[in-house]
Design an enzyme around this catalytic site. Structure first.
Site, PDB file in Angstrom:
ATOM      1  N   TYR A   1      34.340  46.884  33.919  1.00  0.00           N
ATOM      2  CA  TYR A   1      35.785  47.098  33.976  1.00  0.00           C
ATOM      3  C   TYR A   1      36.421  45.960  34.764  1.00  0.00           C
ATOM      4  O   TYR A   1      35.993  45.646  35.888  1.00  0.00           O
ATOM      5  CB  TYR A   1      36.073  48.432  34.666  1.00  0.00           C
ATOM      6  CG  TYR A   1      37.534  48.761  34.822  1.00  0.00           C
ATOM      7  CD1 TYR A   1      38.313  49.103  33.724  1.00  0.00           C
ATOM      8  CD2 TYR A   1      38.127  48.768  36.080  1.00  0.00           C
ATOM      9  CE1 TYR A   1      39.657  49.420  33.872  1.00  0.00           C
ATOM     10  CE2 TYR A   1      39.464  49.093  36.241  1.00  0.00           C
ATOM     11  CZ  TYR A   1      40.228  49.417  35.132  1.00  0.00           C
ATOM     12  OH  TYR A   1      41.557  49.735  35.295  1.00  0.00           O
TER      13      TYR A   1
ATOM     14  N   ASP B   1      33.318  38.823  38.474  1.00  0.00           N
ATOM     15  CA  ASP B   1      34.323  39.764  38.971  1.00  0.00           C
ATOM     16  C   ASP B   1      33.703  40.475  40.169  1.00  0.00           C
ATOM     17  O   ASP B   1      32.921  41.412  40.030  1.00  0.00           O
ATOM     18  CB  ASP B   1      34.689  40.758  37.871  1.00  0.00           C
ATOM     19  CG  ASP B   1      35.717  41.786  38.327  1.00  0.00           C
ATOM     20  OD1 ASP B   1      36.037  41.826  39.535  1.00  0.00           O
ATOM     21  OD2 ASP B   1      36.190  42.561  37.472  1.00  0.00           O
TER      22      ASP B   1
ATOM     23  N   LYS C   1      40.457  44.497  47.006  1.00  0.00           N
ATOM     24  CA  LYS C   1      41.119  45.014  48.205  1.00  0.00           C
ATOM     25  C   LYS C   1      40.330  44.877  49.496  1.00  0.00           C
ATOM     26  O   LYS C   1      40.888  45.008  50.577  1.00  0.00           O
ATOM     27  CB  LYS C   1      41.495  46.478  47.962  1.00  0.00           C
ATOM     28  CG  LYS C   1      42.606  46.638  46.937  1.00  0.00           C
ATOM     29  CD  LYS C   1      42.751  48.062  46.469  1.00  0.00           C
ATOM     30  CE  LYS C   1      41.703  48.467  45.477  1.00  0.00           C
ATOM     31  NZ  LYS C   1      41.769  47.741  44.188  1.00  0.00           N
TER      32      LYS C   1
END
Length: 474
Positions: free
Chosen positions: A191, A286, A314
């Site tokens: 994802y 990623d 984050k």
């Protein structure tokens, strides 16, 4: 992870020393369970109830689609009443009914030094006195940028954005601009945010909701997205042979966290680096989940593979909304205003996210950090797997540093198709049972879990004890 039990040697160059007040815990494997909603957490605690959460959630459904602002929070794949959180601290969280949980979600990874860290909160309070957003450069951006560049092997220049999704959108546009090619290879179950080009066999929340793709995504947005099973070298070779000279980039989670926890086979990442170089294609890691979590330099430090470009999430903002993409200087200088590839953001590099990120990364540099994360996570996952197998359940799993996962299947699990063989019904029952025992896991079989520096030995043992109890009642 999943089923292959990778145990590569860690090369720790950073990490913190710990006082006796810092938690211990870690382990790896797979399991399942089912329990009633009114079981008491233990004899000393009040009866488990979610009455206030139910009232709040029912009200929210009239205000927000599905009652939530991100799909997995609705507990669709595990059933029962979602919990509404009131507060968090360290390794624990409390819902509005007063139930306390040991938290293994950690805001989906970034709470690696613990929730509501006192030093981070104090620094944020001081920063807020100067303002929360400038829409203009601030010195804190320079400081965090230098820390990221020093830590991550592939990054020579970095661009801050506001989320992992935005980072992946930007890096894809950059790869196409730099190579003058349009096609990109992604892997089934990986994802990369909810941008149109990535919502193809995307795993995670899409799988949890049973949606193979998302309505509203035009074919034109995904026509250049090629997909391959994770860990499948032959499939990738075939895509390069079929689309010779057309592939701009290969993007992947170096350790999958959005189809459950799945590690790469030993030769897989080396192969991807080789084939991308041979075809003038960019390799993109990623690392929204793995960055600063598997090692201070992320998965690329852990595995010794340096991609061309990297995305981060984050964790580099201490849990505040932030993301980043970066890579070699010659590639990054394509980004406006240095180059012609446009990307912008009013809140990018905002002072609050920069402050939280600076103080989080400083903590992660302390000696012993990643040794501790590996120790507690190993204890946790091994304890869960042992408990599940002792109770007669099919379960497999694993961990790397502070990231772990397990599947309710014998395994091994090498890709999303393997992961889908899991008994999701049993996972849902196990999940509800653990919740009532005061343990908060990701509410989906297809999500990784996370430990942090504030997880104590007591947290780990309580979790294993709870798992033993729930497994026996499944």
């Amino acid at each position: 992870m999943a089923g292959i039990g990778l145990s590569l040697p860690l090369k720790f160059t950073h990490g913190p020393t710990f006082s006796s007040s810092i938690p211990r815990s870690s382990s790896s494997r797979c399991y399942s369970s089912s329990v009633k909603m009114t079981v008491s957490v233990d004899e000393t605690k009040k009866t488990f109830t979610l009455q206030k959460s139910e009232e709040a959630f029912n009200a929210a459904k009239e205000l927000m689609p599905g009652g939530v602002n991100s799909p997995v929070r609705a507990f669709r794949s595990v059933g029962g009443q979602p919990i509404v959180i009131d507060s968090v601290k360290g390794s624990h969280m409390w819902d509005i009914d007063g139930n306390e949980y040991i938290d293994y979600v950690g805001s989906w990874g970034p709470a690696i030094i613990g929730h509501a860290d006192d030093e981070v909160l104090a620094a944020l309070a001081e920063t807020m006195k100067k303002g929360t957003s400038f829409g203009a450069p601030c010195l804190l951006e320079n400081i965090l940028a230098q820390m990221v560049i020093s830590a991550v092997p592939s990054i020579e220049m970095v661009r801050f954005v506001n989320s992992g999704t935005e980072a992946c959108m930007g890096v894809l546009r950059l790869a196409r601009a730099f190579t003058c090619k349009m096609k990109v290879i992604k892997f089934e179950g990986c994802y990369h945010g909810h941008a149109d080009p990535f919502l193809v066999k995307a795993g995670s929340g899409v799988a949890t909701l049973g949606l193979p793709d998302s309505p509203g995504v035009p074919k034109s947005a995904t026509i250049d997205t090629l997909t391959s099973p994770y860990n499948d070298i032959t499939a990738v070779e075939n895509l390069f042979n079929t689309h010779k000279g057309e592939i701009a980039a290969v993007i992947l989670e170096p350790v999958v966290g959005n189809a459950g926890f799945i590690t790469p086979k030993p030769e897989f990442l080396n192969f991807l680096q080789k084939i991308t170089k041979e075809n003038d294609t960019l390799l993109i890691f990623d690392e929204v989940m793995t960055g600063f979590r598997l090692a201070y330099g992320g998965a690329q430090e852990y595995f010794g593979i340096t991609p061309d470009l990297t995305t981060l999430g984050k964790i580099i903002g201490g849990g505040l909304p932030v993301g980043a993409y970066g890579g070699r200087q010659e590639i990054m200088e394509m980004v406006a205003p240095a180059g012609p590839m446009y990307q912008a953001g009013t809140l990018s590099g905002n002072p609050l996210a920069m402050t939280a990120g600076i103080h989080t990364l400083k903590r992660l540099q302390e000696p012993g950090t990643y040794d501790y994360l590996d120790k507690v996570t190993r204890q946790l996952i091994e304890g869960i797997l042992d408990a599940g197998k002792a109770a007669g359940h099919e379960i497999c799993g694993g961990h790397i540093s502070g990231m772990f996962g397990f599947f309710f299947t014998d395994g091994p699990v090498y890709n999303f198709e393997d992961a889908k063989k899991s008994d999701t019904g049993k996972f849902a029952r196990f999940y509800r049972g653990m919740l009532e025992e005061g343990v908060y896991l990701a509410p989906s079989q297809f999500e990784a879990g996370f430990t942090g520096l504030k997880h104590t030995q007591e947290d780990i043992q309580r979790t294993i004890d709870a798992a033993e109890k729930v497994f026996k009642n499944l």
